[in-house]
Design a protein around this motif. Structure first.
Motif, PDB file in Angstrom:
ATOM      1  N   ASP A  83       0.862  -1.174   0.000  1.00 28.71           N
ATOM      2  CA  ASP A  83       0.000   0.000   0.000  1.00 28.71           C
ATOM      3  C   ASP A  83       0.899   1.224   0.000  1.00 28.71           C
ATOM      4  N   ASP A  84       0.322   2.393   0.249  1.00 29.45           N
ATOM      5  CA  ASP A  84       1.103   3.622   0.165  1.00 29.45           C
ATOM      6  C   ASP A  84       1.396   4.183   1.541  1.00 29.45           C
ATOM      7  N   LEU A  91       1.492  15.135  -6.938  1.00 29.36           N
ATOM      8  CA  LEU A  91       2.747  15.796  -7.279  1.00 29.36           C
ATOM      9  C   LEU A  91       3.895  14.797  -7.306  1.00 29.36           C
ATOM     10  N   LYS A  92       3.934  13.906  -6.309  1.00 30.21           N
ATOM     11  CA  LYS A  92       5.000  12.915  -6.203  1.00 30.21           C
ATOM     12  C   LYS A  92       4.410  11.529  -5.982  1.00 30.21           C
ATOM     13  N   LEU A  93       5.252  10.521  -6.165  1.00 34.96           N
ATOM     14  CA  LEU A  93       4.858   9.143  -5.852  1.00 34.96           C
ATOM     15  C   LEU A  93       5.044   8.915  -4.356  1.00 34.96           C
ATOM     16  N   GLY A  94       4.285   9.634  -3.603  1.00 35.63           N
ATOM     17  CA  GLY A  94       4.358   9.688  -2.156  1.00 35.63           C
ATOM     18  C   GLY A  94       3.723  10.999  -1.751  1.00 35.63           C
ATOM     19  N   GLY A  95       3.864  11.364  -0.497  1.00 38.51           N
ATOM     20  CA  GLY A  95       3.341  12.645  -0.062  1.00 38.51           C
ATOM     21  C   GLY A  95       4.099  13.789  -0.694  1.00 38.51           C
ATOM     22  N   PRO A  96       3.539  14.997  -0.670  1.00 41.86           N
ATOM     23  CA  PRO A  96       4.182  16.145  -1.312  1.00 41.86           C
ATOM     24  C   PRO A  96       5.542  16.513  -0.728  1.00 41.86           C
ATOM     25  N   LYS A  97       5.819  16.105   0.527  1.00 45.76           N
ATOM     26  CA  LYS A  97       7.098  16.413   1.148  1.00 45.76           C
ATOM     27  C   LYS A  97       8.053  15.223   1.145  1.00 45.76           C
ATOM     28  N   ASP A 150       1.909   3.510 -24.939  1.00 46.52           N
ATOM     29  CA  ASP A 150       2.460   3.203 -23.623  1.00 46.52           C
ATOM     30  C   ASP A 150       1.855   4.113 -22.553  1.00 46.52           C
ATOM     31  N   VAL A 151       1.639   5.388 -22.897  1.00 46.27           N
ATOM     32  CA  VAL A 151       1.014   6.312 -21.948  1.00 46.27           C
ATOM     33  C   VAL A 151      -0.404   5.855 -21.629  1.00 46.27           C
ATOM     34  N   VAL A 152      -1.158   5.525 -22.683  1.00 49.66           N
ATOM     35  CA  VAL A 152      -2.546   5.085 -22.493  1.00 49.66           C
ATOM     36  C   VAL A 152      -2.583   3.790 -21.699  1.00 49.66           C
ATOM     37  N   ARG A 153      -1.672   2.891 -22.017  1.00 50.35           N
ATOM     38  CA  ARG A 153      -1.646   1.592 -21.330  1.00 50.35           C
ATOM     39  C   ARG A 153      -1.313   1.771 -19.848  1.00 50.35           C
ATOM     40  N   LEU A 154      -0.355   2.659 -19.531  1.00 47.79           N
ATOM     41  CA  LEU A 154      -0.030   2.884 -18.134  1.00 47.79           C
ATOM     42  C   LEU A 154      -1.235   3.425 -17.372  1.00 47.79           C
ATOM     43  N   MET A 155      -1.979   4.338 -17.983  1.00 49.19           N
ATOM     44  CA  MET A 155      -3.171   4.881 -17.330  1.00 49.19           C
ATOM     45  C   MET A 155      -4.198   3.777 -17.112  1.00 49.19           C
ATOM     46  N   ARG A 156      -4.299   2.897 -18.069  1.00 51.68           N
ATOM     47  CA  ARG A 156      -5.279   1.796 -17.962  1.00 51.68           C
ATOM     48  C   ARG A 156      -4.957   0.887 -16.784  1.00 51.68           C
ATOM     49  N   TYR A 157      -3.703   0.402 -16.736  1.00 47.23           N
ATOM     50  CA  TYR A 157      -3.346  -0.542 -15.676  1.00 47.23           C
ATOM     51  C   TYR A 157      -3.282   0.132 -14.314  1.00 47.23           C
ATOM     52  N   ALA A 158      -2.886   1.399 -14.287  1.00 48.92           N
ATOM     53  CA  ALA A 158      -2.869   2.117 -13.016  1.00 48.92           C
ATOM     54  C   ALA A 158      -4.289   2.275 -12.485  1.00 48.92           C
ATOM     55  N   ALA A 159      -5.226   2.587 -13.365  1.00 46.20           N
ATOM     56  CA  ALA A 159      -6.623   2.725 -12.941  1.00 46.20           C
ATOM     57  C   ALA A 159      -7.185   1.391 -12.464  1.00 46.20           C
ATOM     58  N   ARG A 160      -6.800   0.313 -13.137  1.00 39.30           N
ATOM     59  CA  ARG A 160      -7.278  -1.011 -12.723  1.00 39.30           C
ATOM     60  C   ARG A 160      -6.746  -1.367 -11.341  1.00 39.30           C
ATOM     61  N   ARG A 161      -5.463  -1.115 -11.102  1.00 37.26           N
ATOM     62  CA  ARG A 161      -4.863  -1.460  -9.810  1.00 37.26           C
ATOM     63  C   ARG A 161      -5.347  -0.542  -8.698  1.00 37.26           C
ATOM     64  N   ALA A 162      -5.853   0.616  -9.067  1.00 39.30           N
ATOM     65  CA  ALA A 162      -6.352   1.551  -8.053  1.00 39.30           C
ATOM     66  C   ALA A 162      -7.766   1.216  -7.602  1.00 39.30           C
ATOM     67  N   ARG A 163      -8.462   0.366  -8.357  1.00 43.41           N
ATOM     68  CA  ARG A 163      -9.840   0.027  -7.998  1.00 43.41           C
ATOM     69  C   ARG A 163      -9.875  -0.605  -6.618  1.00 43.41           C
ATOM     70  N   PRO A 182       0.034   6.214  -5.556  1.00 45.98           N
ATOM     71  CA  PRO A 182       1.388   5.849  -6.014  1.00 45.98           C
ATOM     72  C   PRO A 182       1.589   4.371  -6.322  1.00 45.98           C
ATOM     73  N   ALA A 183       1.104   3.491  -5.464  1.00 46.59           N
ATOM     74  CA  ALA A 183       1.344   2.056  -5.684  1.00 46.59           C
ATOM     75  C   ALA A 183       0.732   1.577  -6.996  1.00 46.59           C
ATOM     76  N   SER A 184      -0.409   2.150  -7.384  1.00 43.21           N
ATOM     77  CA  SER A 184      -1.049   1.710  -8.625  1.00 43.21           C
ATOM     78  C   SER A 184      -0.238   2.148  -9.835  1.00 43.21           C
ATOM     79  N   ILE A 185       0.399   3.310  -9.761  1.00 40.83           N
ATOM     80  CA  ILE A 185       1.212   3.787 -10.880  1.00 40.83           C
ATOM     81  C   ILE A 185       2.491   2.967 -10.984  1.00 40.83           C
ATOM     82  N   ARG A 186       3.141   2.731  -9.836  1.00 40.01           N
ATOM     83  CA  ARG A 186       4.343   1.894  -9.856  1.00 40.01           C
ATOM     84  C   ARG A 186       4.027   0.506 -10.400  1.00 40.01           C
TER      85      ARG A 186
END
Length: 935
Positions: A351-352, A770-776, A801-814, A826-830
């Protein structure tokens, strides 16, 4: 604990140091020792239990080696040749357990801790609402420390939006206060100094130093520091080292004195933060004393502070900086990913939580190598120094995009900065220099601009949790539809610069051009959009470019993967064009393919034969009969009768000419279409011309067909190439979110196609933060991480590749927990990079068949790691050269031919990073890409 080959014991103080280090390493506890007192004439070792005597004695023997005389129970000191034996007796006695030592931010205290012993008793966060503190330090003087600090003051003072920030500038160099002298020349004598502030606070009994803070704040406001900037005077607060020179000669209270009291170890950082809050400043900027000075240690060891270590590349300066970094590491936050959870995070099942990202309001140091000559900036020597510094702060991140714990930057040498006579002189001379450009970038991260660097504040009108889940579902579904153009989904397209250039150049004449693009760049998508619109005029209207006359689209060849809705679009376009031309039903697309294949069987056909063939094929495919010798004239006559103009669309050539790399007939056919036919039509391209042609073609097909002048062909149509840079990739991400109907999470006031990168990053804050984590946190900026993750070593990335990353990130964020109101935590994007890389590998093998055999060689070995050598996988020189040309590998000659691979390929090919190789990989990548960018 580091092993020392030879222990030198000259006095009882050396003996005490050995025991102290063992205490901090936890060895006392394991040896049953509760306390040790070392005197000039004896050592008292206290034990909790009598049965611990043997264990303690064995431990002391292990610690001191041959220097411990066990029978005599004494520690032998160094003795002059021929002199009498010098020794200190050791007594073992029972005693009470002593409290654990309290870590204090001083060189003398921290030096006793073992290198790998992380100190847990780090300070809590700075008081709420206080500004960031940025402290500049250097091991040696004369390296540009104060100059870089002034650069930061300049960068922040020249901001005007949303308002000019106020700063508190502190000269904490109490032994050689450079800032104090520079500022003293342009202002009245100060009312209060840093020495005064420390003395006031040391004896202040009020809660949270309220009385000292009020008095100091009031006095600072009476003597503001006015700095000249291009946008006017900037009023800042300056706390000098001393009021009068005499004050610097007798300092009753020094910074290290204030940290001795238990509970006040971190008081200096607290005081400056609270003073900054009292003054209402945006940041506190501090100049520290150089060297191994306890005047600097209370702030230098405080992980809550942004600490900037400035050094030159000289060996003595680098070695001293490494020494200091090694001590700072002991009190630094944990690695971004600890070894114990590295495997878990590598599979992105985490998780994040902040304990994984290291977001505790703490900072790792930043090193700036200054005065680097331009010719050495990308040299092997500088790269190696950078690696040495980063090796002091090893990390365990499982990818190459996560920033290293220790940031290392360089600023170039500049003659004009060698002599600075005043603060105004420094501000003026810094303009346009490498120092200022670097500090401008760092300032944006250390002190974010509220208008552009903020986490989203606009909340959806519905319940946030439901809104996030709904947005993720929509984004996944939309990205899945757009991932493959062959689906025919989407009625809109992003008006990218290449498409705009294409429309503007051919506004008044039929387009006759090649649209070059790699697999996944959007060639088929644009082809289908033209088919959907059915006319070139409709395409021009999308760019607000009206055109007279009827411009019909005719899809001659198409991608073989078109099915369902996409195939219907193309068939409908053909039917509409035939109807407008007044012809009946014509042959099917399969007939067109058969004609091409039959023509290929005759190896005697030359370029002229193929040119006539293509023109006849265009006419016959529509249903127009033409002659063999002059098909173009007859085709024009037919178009004249209906006052129509025709734009022929060609896609899917790679599926027809499968062996173009080795088959001369196929090469001739492709050259004839892309050069002879296009040029012939282009020569006729006047207002009265009736025929144009757009061929959507891959670069590898051009290079295989045009063996002599492929570069000239590519250059001729370079402005239409579907090439995605970082800004256009972010624009595509925003566009995709809008197509998904999640506008409530997009904050963009400007027109999408005109917005600069900073606005696009800001627009996506509610989507991925802003970041793959908290803003600080010390995590990567999300936009940079995404671009780096999807790019090859040629700096290229693809729309798919951009579209595919958005697709899989959205799926993992569900179903994921809310992370600061982001659609994509962040974890879904990674976690999306692995399926993206796997898809990339599948597609590039289809695009470039010769890579299939190379990838098979990679897969044969189970232990695939980076860096690697060509002979480990039996790669031929030709294969290596090709891999480099397409951006899949990068070679480093100084390492004897080791190879590195970008993330978008490394993941899908199953390569791991060698333990401890990250600093080297990051350094070499940075140097290689910098060289590539300058060529």
């Amino acid at each position: 604990l580091r092993r020392v080959s030879v222990i030198r014991l000259y006095t009882w103080l050396d003996v005490e140091a050995v025991f102290t280090r063992r205490r901090h390493a936890g060895d006392w506890r394991r040896a049953g020792i509760t306390g040790v007192s070392v005197y000039p004439n004896e050592v008292d070792v206290r034990l909790l239990e009598d049965e611990d005597r043997k264990k303690a004695k064995d431990a002391i023997s292990d610690w001191f080696g041959p220097r411990f005389d066990a029978p005599a129970m004494s520690i032998i000191l160094e003795t002059a040749p021929g002199g009498a034996r010098r020794e200190i007796p050791v007594n073992l006695e029972l005693g009470d357990k002593e409290p654990d030592p309290v870590p204090r931010p001083s060189f003398g205290n921290v030096s006793y801790y073992p290198v790998e012993g992380w100190i847990k008793e780090r300070p809590g966060p700075l008081p709420a609402g206080t500004p960031p503190i940025i402290a500049f330090y250097s091991y040696k003087g004369g390296v540009g420390r104060t100059l870089h600090l002034i650069g930061l003051v300049k960068a922040l003072s020249e901001r005007s939006e949303p308002k000019r920030p106020r700063l508190l500038i502190v000269d904490a160099d109490l032994e050689a206060p450079g800032l104090t002298w520079l500022v003293r020349q342009k202002t009245a004598p100060p009312e209060i100094s840093f020495i005064d502030f420390l003395a006031l606070a040391n004896y202040d009994a009020s809660e949270a130093f309220r009385e000292s803070l009020k008095l100091t704040s009031a006095q600072l406001k009476t003597r503001p520091l006015n700095l000249k900037t291009p946008t006017g005077l900037a009023e800042q607060y300056f706390l000098p080292a001393f009021r009068e020179p005499d004050q610097a000669l007798h300092m009753p209270i020094r910074p290290e004195h204030m940290t001795q009291m238990t509970g006040r170890q971190w008081v200096i950082g607290d005081l400056l933060a609270l003073l900054g809050k009292e003054l209402g400043v945006s940041a506190v900027v501090v100049d520290l004393r150089a060297g191994l000075s306890e005047l600097s240690s209370p702030l230098l060891f405080d992980p809550r502070i942004v600490r900037v270590l400035v050094t030159t590349a000289s060996r003595q300066s680098i070695e001293g900086t490494k020494l200091v970094l090694g001590e700072m590491r002991k009190l630094s936050p944990r690695p971004v990913v600890e070894p114990s959870v590295a495997e878990k995070v590598a599979t992105y099942q985490t998780d994040d939580r902040s304990d994984v990202t290291g977001d505790q309001g703490e900072h790792y140091p930043c090193v700036i190598m200054s005065m680097i000559p331009q010719e050495l900036s990308t040299s092997q020597e500088i790269a190696r120094v950078r690696e040495e510094l980063q090796e002091v702060f090893p990390d365990y991140a499982p990818d190459l995009m996560t920033p290293p714990r220790l940031r290392v930057e360089e600023s170039a040498f500049a003659n004009e900065l060698l002599y600075i006579s005043s603060m105004d002189s420094a501000l003026a001379k810094l303009a346009g220099t490498s120092v200022q450009k670097l500090i401008d970038t760092l300032a944006a991260e250390w002190v974010p601009v509220p208008a552009l660097r903020r986490e989203p504040t606009k909340a959806p009108s519905r319940n946030l949790e439901n809104a996030l889940e709904d947005a993720r579902r929509k984004l996944e579904k939309t990205a899945q539809r757009f991932e493959f153009a062959e689906s025919g989904e989407g009625t809109e397209f992003l008006r990218t610069p290449p498409l705009r250039a294409l429309s503007e150049q051919y506004q008044f004449s039929p387009p006759t051009a090649l649209v070059i693009g790699a697999k996944g760049s959007g060639k088929t998508f644009v082809y289908l959009q033209l088919s959907r619109l059915k006319t070139w005029s409709g395409f021009l209207e999308k760019f607000n470019l009206p055109q007279k006359g009827q411009w019909l689209c005719w899809p001659l060849l198409q991608c073989g993967a078109l099915k369902g809705k996409a195939k219907e679009l193309v068939d409908d376009c053909r039917a509409a064009t035939r109807k407008a031309l007044g012809v009946g039903d014509g042959p099917q697309h399969t007939w067109v393919l058969d004609q091409v294949r039959d023509m290929l069987k005759d190896q005697s056909q030359d370029a002229s034969d193929w040119r006539r063939f293509w023109l006849r094929l265009i006419a016959y495919s529509i249903g127009i009969e033409v002659g063999r010798e002059d098909p173009l004239s007859l085709l024009h006559e037919r178009l004249d009768k209906t006052d129509a103009r025709l734009v022929v669309l060609v896609d899917g050539l790679e599926e027809v000419f499968l062996h173009v790399a080795t088959d001369e007939a196929q090469q001739t056919a492709v050259r004839s279409l892309c050069q002879d036919v296009v040029n012939h039509l282009g020569e006729m391209a006047t207002v009265k011309s009736r025929l144009g042609l757009l061929a959507f073609i891959r670069r590898d097909l051009i290079r295989a067909s045009f063996t002599q002048n492929a570069g000239q062909v590519e250059a001729l149509y370079s402005q239409f190439e579907l090439r995605w840079n970082s800004e256009e990739a972010l624009r595509l991400a925003v566009w995709l979110c809008r197509q998904a109907g999640i506008d409530e999470f997009i904050d963009l006031s400007k027109d999408l196609e005109e917005a600069p990168r900073a606005e696009l990053e800001n627009a996506l804050l509610s989507v991925w933060g802003l970041k793959l984590g908290g803003p600080k946190s010390r995590e990567a900026y999300t936009a940079n991480w995404v671009i780096d993750a999807l790019s090859d070593f040629n700096g290229q990335l693809q729309a798919r590749d951009v579209v595919r990353l958005m697709r899989y990130a959205a799926r993992r964020a569900r179903g994921a927990m809310d992370f600061e109101g982001r659609v994509l935590p962040p974890a879904s994007i990674r976690g999306a990079i692995d399926p993206c890389s796997e898809g990339k590998i599948r597609e590039i093998k289809d695009e470039i068949p010769r890579l299939t055999d190379v990838f098979k060689k990679f897969k044969k070995r189970q232990d695939r790691s980076i860096p690697f050598r060509a002979d480990e996988f039996d790669l031929t020189p030709e294969e290596v050269s090709f891999l480099k040309s397409v951006g899949i590998v990068l070679e480093t000659s100084e390492e004897g031919g080791k190879f590195y691979m970008p993330e978008i390929f490394r993941r899908g090919l199953g390569f791991t990073l060698e333990r401890g190789a990250r600093p080297r990989v990051l350094s070499l990548m940075k140097r290689a890409l910098a060289k590539q960018g300058s060529e």
